[in-house]
Design a protein around this motif. Structure first.
Motif, short mmCIF file in Angstrom:
data_model
loop_
_atom_site.label_atom_id
_atom_site.label_comp_id
_atom_site.label_asym_id
_atom_site.label_seq_id
_atom_site.Cartn_x
_atom_site.Cartn_y
_atom_site.Cartn_z
N LYS A 48 -0.30 124.01 43.16
CA LYS A 48 -1.70 123.56 43.18
C LYS A 48 -1.93 122.56 44.30
O LYS A 48 -2.94 122.59 44.98
CB LYS A 48 -2.06 122.95 41.83
CG LYS A 48 -2.13 123.97 40.72
CD LYS A 48 -2.48 123.29 39.40
CE LYS A 48 -2.48 124.29 38.29
NZ LYS A 48 -1.20 124.40 37.62
N LEU A 49 -1.00 121.64 44.44
CA LEU A 49 -1.05 120.69 45.55
C LEU A 49 -0.17 121.26 46.65
O LEU A 49 1.01 121.55 46.44
CB LEU A 49 -0.54 119.32 45.10
CG LEU A 49 -1.27 118.73 43.88
CD1 LEU A 49 -0.56 117.47 43.42
CD2 LEU A 49 -2.71 118.44 44.22
N TYR A 50 -0.70 121.46 47.82
CA TYR A 50 -0.06 122.22 48.88
C TYR A 50 1.38 121.78 49.19
O TYR A 50 2.27 122.62 49.33
CB TYR A 50 -0.92 122.15 50.14
CG TYR A 50 -0.48 123.10 51.21
CD1 TYR A 50 -0.69 124.47 51.06
CD2 TYR A 50 0.17 122.65 52.34
CE1 TYR A 50 -0.28 125.36 52.03
CE2 TYR A 50 0.58 123.53 53.31
CZ TYR A 50 0.36 124.89 53.15
OH TYR A 50 0.77 125.77 54.11
N PHE A 51 1.63 120.50 49.28
CA PHE A 51 2.96 120.02 49.68
C PHE A 51 3.81 119.53 48.52
O PHE A 51 4.92 119.08 48.71
CB PHE A 51 2.83 118.88 50.70
CG PHE A 51 2.26 119.35 52.01
CD1 PHE A 51 3.01 120.14 52.85
CD2 PHE A 51 0.98 119.00 52.38
CE1 PHE A 51 2.49 120.58 54.05
CE2 PHE A 51 0.46 119.43 53.57
CZ PHE A 51 1.21 120.22 54.42
N LYS A 55 4.82 119.51 37.66
CA LYS A 55 5.58 120.00 36.51
C LYS A 55 5.02 121.33 36.03
O LYS A 55 5.77 122.23 35.65
CB LYS A 55 5.55 118.98 35.37
CG LYS A 55 6.43 117.78 35.60
CD LYS A 55 6.39 116.84 34.41
CE LYS A 55 7.25 115.62 34.69
NZ LYS A 55 7.21 114.68 33.56
N SER A 56 3.70 121.45 36.02
CA SER A 56 3.10 122.72 35.57
C SER A 56 3.44 123.86 36.55
O SER A 56 3.63 125.00 36.12
CB SER A 56 1.59 122.60 35.38
OG SER A 56 0.94 122.39 36.61
N ASP A 57 3.53 123.56 37.86
CA ASP A 57 3.93 124.58 38.83
C ASP A 57 5.36 125.04 38.56
O ASP A 57 5.67 126.23 38.61
CB ASP A 57 3.85 124.03 40.27
CG ASP A 57 2.44 123.76 40.73
OD1 ASP A 57 1.51 124.43 40.24
OD2 ASP A 57 2.26 122.87 41.58
N GLN A 64 7.80 132.91 35.31
CA GLN A 64 7.92 134.11 36.14
C GLN A 64 9.37 134.58 36.18
O GLN A 64 9.64 135.77 36.03
CB GLN A 64 7.45 133.84 37.58
CG GLN A 64 5.97 133.78 37.78
CD GLN A 64 5.64 133.57 39.25
OE1 GLN A 64 5.95 132.54 39.83
NE2 GLN A 64 5.00 134.57 39.84
N ILE A 65 10.29 133.66 36.38
CA ILE A 65 11.71 134.01 36.45
C ILE A 65 12.19 134.58 35.12
O ILE A 65 12.90 135.60 35.09
CB ILE A 65 12.55 132.77 36.86
CG1 ILE A 65 12.27 132.42 38.32
CG2 ILE A 65 14.03 133.01 36.63
CD1 ILE A 65 12.83 131.09 38.76
#
Length: 147
Positions: A48-51, A55-57, A64-65
């Motif tokens: 969500k934040l580009y760089f 935790k949610s990401d 996904q894994i």
């Protein structure tokens, strides 16, 4: 007489796929005694934040894994029941086509089987580009299966 295809790989590259490409790869490997690899690729969801990865990401990536691993275990179990040993590999990537091309080259795959299910027009355009790139750059035989 040498085998036509020593190494066969089935690439699962679309989120909505059928079992057809796996079945074709399994039957070919059985009939000609080839090695079979099932690879599953999914686009990595961007943070969500580009760089910075939150935790949610990280949780989304782990989900996904887990989904990929569970599906690969299912394919592996089906193959073992039919007496075929398979290797499995998965990837969360920014470029499915380039990851598959690199995998095919490094692992000397002779035949790549790709599932091409019915997709929406937007998805169809994107996956057409992926399959065309793989076809032109992988330097191996490519078989696409349709439902």
């Amino acid at each position: 007489m040498s085998k036509i295809f020593k190494n066969i790989a089935v690439a699962i590259i679309t989120p909505t796929h059928t079992k057809k490409s796996f079945d074709v790869g399994l039957e070919l490997a059985k009939k000609i005694g080839s090695d079979l690899t099932i690879i599953e690729c999914m686009y990595k969801i961007q943070p969500k934040l580009y760089f910075f990865e939150t935790k949610s990401d990280k949780k989304v990536a782990q989900q996904q894994i887990s989904k990929l691993k569970a599906e690969l275990e299912k394919w592996k179990k089906i193959a073992k029941e039919q007496g075929i040993n398979v290797k499995t590999k998965f990837a969360l990537t920014d470029s499915i086509s380039h990851w598959v091309i690199d995998y095919v080259k490094v692992n000397k795959i002779d035949l790549l089987i790709v599932d091409y299910p019915k997709l929406s027009m937007v998805e169809m355009s994107m996956y057409d580009d992926i399959i065309n790139t793989i076809h032109h750059e992988s330097h191996c035989h490519l078989l696409t299966t349709k439902p």
